[in-house]
Scaffold this active site. Sequence first.
Site, PDB file in Angstrom:
ATOM      1  N   ASP A 172       0.749  -0.990  -0.053  1.00 59.47           N
ATOM      2  CA  ASP A 172      -0.003   0.051   0.235  1.00 59.47           C
ATOM      3  C   ASP A 172       0.962   1.461  -0.102  1.00 59.47           C
ATOM      4  OD1 ASP A 172      -1.504  -2.036   0.919  1.00 59.47           O
ATOM      5  OD2 ASP A 172      -2.886  -0.889   2.030  1.00 59.47           O
ATOM      6  N   ASP A 193      -0.961  -2.619  -4.365  1.00 60.79           N
ATOM      7  CA  ASP A 193      -1.877  -2.741  -3.449  1.00 60.79           C
ATOM      8  C   ASP A 193      -2.578  -1.269  -3.361  1.00 60.79           C
ATOM      9  OD1 ASP A 193      -3.944  -3.306  -1.373  1.00 60.79           O
ATOM     10  OD2 ASP A 193      -2.751  -5.247  -0.910  1.00 60.79           O
ATOM     11  N   ASP A 194      -3.427  -0.893  -2.386  1.00 59.00           N
ATOM     12  CA  ASP A 194      -4.158   0.235  -2.319  1.00 59.00           C
ATOM     13  C   ASP A 194      -3.264   1.575  -2.481  1.00 59.00           C
ATOM     14  OD1 ASP A 194      -6.648  -0.827  -1.961  1.00 59.00           O
ATOM     15  OD2 ASP A 194      -6.128  -0.947   0.230  1.00 59.00           O
ATOM     16  N   HIS A 215      -4.118  -1.070  -6.394  1.00 62.77           N
ATOM     17  CA  HIS A 215      -5.477  -1.723  -6.026  1.00 62.77           C
ATOM     18  C   HIS A 215      -6.390  -0.419  -6.187  1.00 62.77           C
ATOM     19  CE1 HIS A 215      -4.750  -5.717  -4.417  1.00 62.77           C
ATOM     20  NE2 HIS A 215      -4.291  -5.460  -5.880  1.00 62.77           N
ATOM     21  N   ARG A 248     -12.858   2.589  -4.786  1.00 68.22           N
ATOM     22  CA  ARG A 248     -13.581   1.523  -3.871  1.00 68.22           C
ATOM     23  C   ARG A 248     -13.999   2.459  -2.404  1.00 68.22           C
ATOM     24  NH1 ARG A 248     -10.396  -4.055  -2.777  1.00 68.22           N
ATOM     25  NH2 ARG A 248      -8.366  -2.550  -2.615  1.00 68.22           N
ATOM     26  N   LYS A 250     -14.924   0.081   1.093  1.00 67.47           N
ATOM     27  CA  LYS A 250     -15.329  -1.438   1.465  1.00 67.47           C
ATOM     28  C   LYS A 250     -15.572  -1.287   3.144  1.00 67.47           C
ATOM     29  CE  LYS A 250     -10.841  -2.411   0.843  1.00 67.47           C
ATOM     30  NZ  LYS A 250      -9.681  -3.152   0.790  1.00 67.47           N
TER      31      LYS A 250
END
Length: 355
Positions: A172, A193-194, A215, A248, A250
């Site tokens: 991340d 990743d993020d 991501h 996103r 979540k």
Amino acid sequence: MRCQCSGITILLLMTSGASLAFNYVIRSIEDVSGANKYDNITISNLHVPAGIPLILVGLRNALVTFEGTITFGFKRWSGQLMLFKGNNVTVTGSPGHQIFGGGERWWDGYGVLGGPKPKFFEVRLNHSTIFGLRIKNTPMHAISINHSNNLTISDIVVDSSEGDWKGAKRTDGFNIYDSRNITIKNCTVFNQDDCIAVKSGTDLVFQNNYCSGGHGISVGSVGGRKNNIVERVLVRNNIITNSFNGIRVKTVKNAVGRVSNVTFQDITLVNITDYGVTMVGNYILERGVPEGEPTGGVPISGLRLMNVHGTVNGDGSNFWVWVKNATNWKWQTNVTGGNKVSRCEGFPSDMDPMC
Ligand SMILES: *[C@@H]1O[C@H](CO)[C@@H](O)[C@H](O)[C@H]1NC(C)=O
Ligand SMILES: *[C@@H]1O[C@H](CO)[C@@H](O)[C@H](O)[C@H]1NC(C)=O
Ligand SMILES: *[C@@H]1O[C@H](CO)[C@@H](O)[C@H](O)[C@H]1NC(C)=O
Ligand SMILES: *[C@@H]1O[C@H](CO)[C@@H](O)[C@H](O)[C@H]1NC(C)=O
Ligand SMILES: *[C@@H]1O[C@H](CO)[C@@H](O)[C@H](O)[C@H]1NC(C)=O
Ligand SMILES: *[C@@H]1O[C@H](CO)[C@@H](O)[C@H](O)[C@H]1NC(C)=O
Ligand SMILES: *[C@@H]1O[C@H](CO)[C@@H](O)[C@H](O)[C@H]1NC(C)=O
Ligand SMILES: *[C@@H]1O[C@H](CO)[C@@H](O)[C@H](O)[C@H]1NC(C)=O
Ligand SMILES: *[C@@H]1O[C@H](CO)[C@@H](O)[C@H](O)[C@H]1NC(C)=O
Ligand SMILES: *[C@@H]1O[C@H](CO)[C@@H](O)[C@H](O)[C@H]1NC(C)=O
Ligand SMILES: *[C@@H]1O[C@H](CO)[C@@H](O)[C@H](O)[C@H]1NC(C)=O
């Protein structure tokens, strides 16, 4: 009364807690202790030995500059390679500096499941600025912003792009926990990743950033931690490219909390492979995947998407929405290209589903 004795003046300065106005250079890990008494600290060509974090706490009214090449020894452990804590601190790098996380030595294709790996840099800084850092190959998460207030971060480059072919996971860019009034702008992240993940926090701005390889930009997962509130987030004018997801939100299944007033505005998506826009309310924290019916204990309200546009690859989905208890959403999007139809459930009753 007037003091004309410089010895007494120095004594007064020290007892009032002000930092010493001298330059201090850290060249080895032994130099770190006592550094926080100074207001100008340079970390110069430092090699941090394996398993020993570089910890600078109690910083006050200080400028901390990375200079030359900074490297870290290799050890499989959890924790972080660096931790800075303080008030009114500026952290920067001098021209040509590089901070080498050496992440390739930990990367094994499994992330945290492949054994312990240190996070790279945790900051707990109030009323502070971090700018101009060049960071390469982090073992896992790059920058964790924890219990921070009034912090501005800009012009940071995190380049873990080698991880694409060397097995990096969980790299991340920025994670935000329990923080208020944080701005992250003009940063570039190449990772797996993020690009940014907001776990909790309020009054956050993320703008003019470039995210590649990872991501995308995430709020969440929210729920199941100590602080489970995300309020007033503006994600504006960012480019997300060559990534698994675009944007996103979540939230965690069977958890409580809330996500309120999050705006994604002027977002450009390019070559998104799987999901352009994802909103899920059934995230399982332990396994890091969404699963089963969402529960609605972390309601998402005031979610605005304004001018979110771009393309998803043919075998991806433009949208994937599966939430419960959503209210007051407003979406204006143009995300196209994905032919796969994913679930599209839980939009507020007063809004037409956008997928
Ligand atoms: C901080 O110290 C460095 C030398 O270590 C010096 O080059 C720089 O000018 C100093 N900056 C300030 C603001 O005093
Ligand atoms: C913050 O630190 C700077 C030096 O880096 C100093 O000039 C300034 O007065 C400090 N601000 C406060 C509010 O203490
Ligand atoms: C930052 O401010 C918060 C809230 O005022 C406080 O709880 C925290 O201890 C401060 N952190 C530091 C490093 O001073
Ligand atoms: C953050 O800034 C606001 C406004 O300047 C100030 O009221 C607050 O005390 C600051 N918080 C910290 C922890 O520095
Ligand atoms: C944030 O700080 C708390 C201590 O106040 C610590 O327990 C926690 O592990 C930190 N989180 C991260 C992500 O570094
Ligand atoms: C937010 O933080 C900045 C410094 O980064 C400060 O100037 C501003 O006053 C803070 N705003 C609020 C509302 O606390
Ligand atoms: C933004 O970051 C780039 C490098 O990543 C830097 O060259 C540029 O000066 C920065 N721009 C601003 C406005 O800070
Ligand atoms: C699209 O992104 C993927 C990684 O997510 C990458 O492997 C692929 O090369 C990219 N395609 C183009 C045309 O850049
Ligand atoms: C969210 O925005 C609405 C409308 O602007 C406002 O009424 C509400 O107080 C905001 N909620 C939070 C938690 O900021
Ligand atoms: C939906 O959210 C409201 C708060 O906005 C909360 O009171 C309610 O319990 C939530 N419903 C469910 C099913 O969790
Ligand atoms: C939506 O985006 C596509 C290409 O990505 C473009 O051709 C189209 O004109 C856009 N539609 C609107 C209404 O902006």
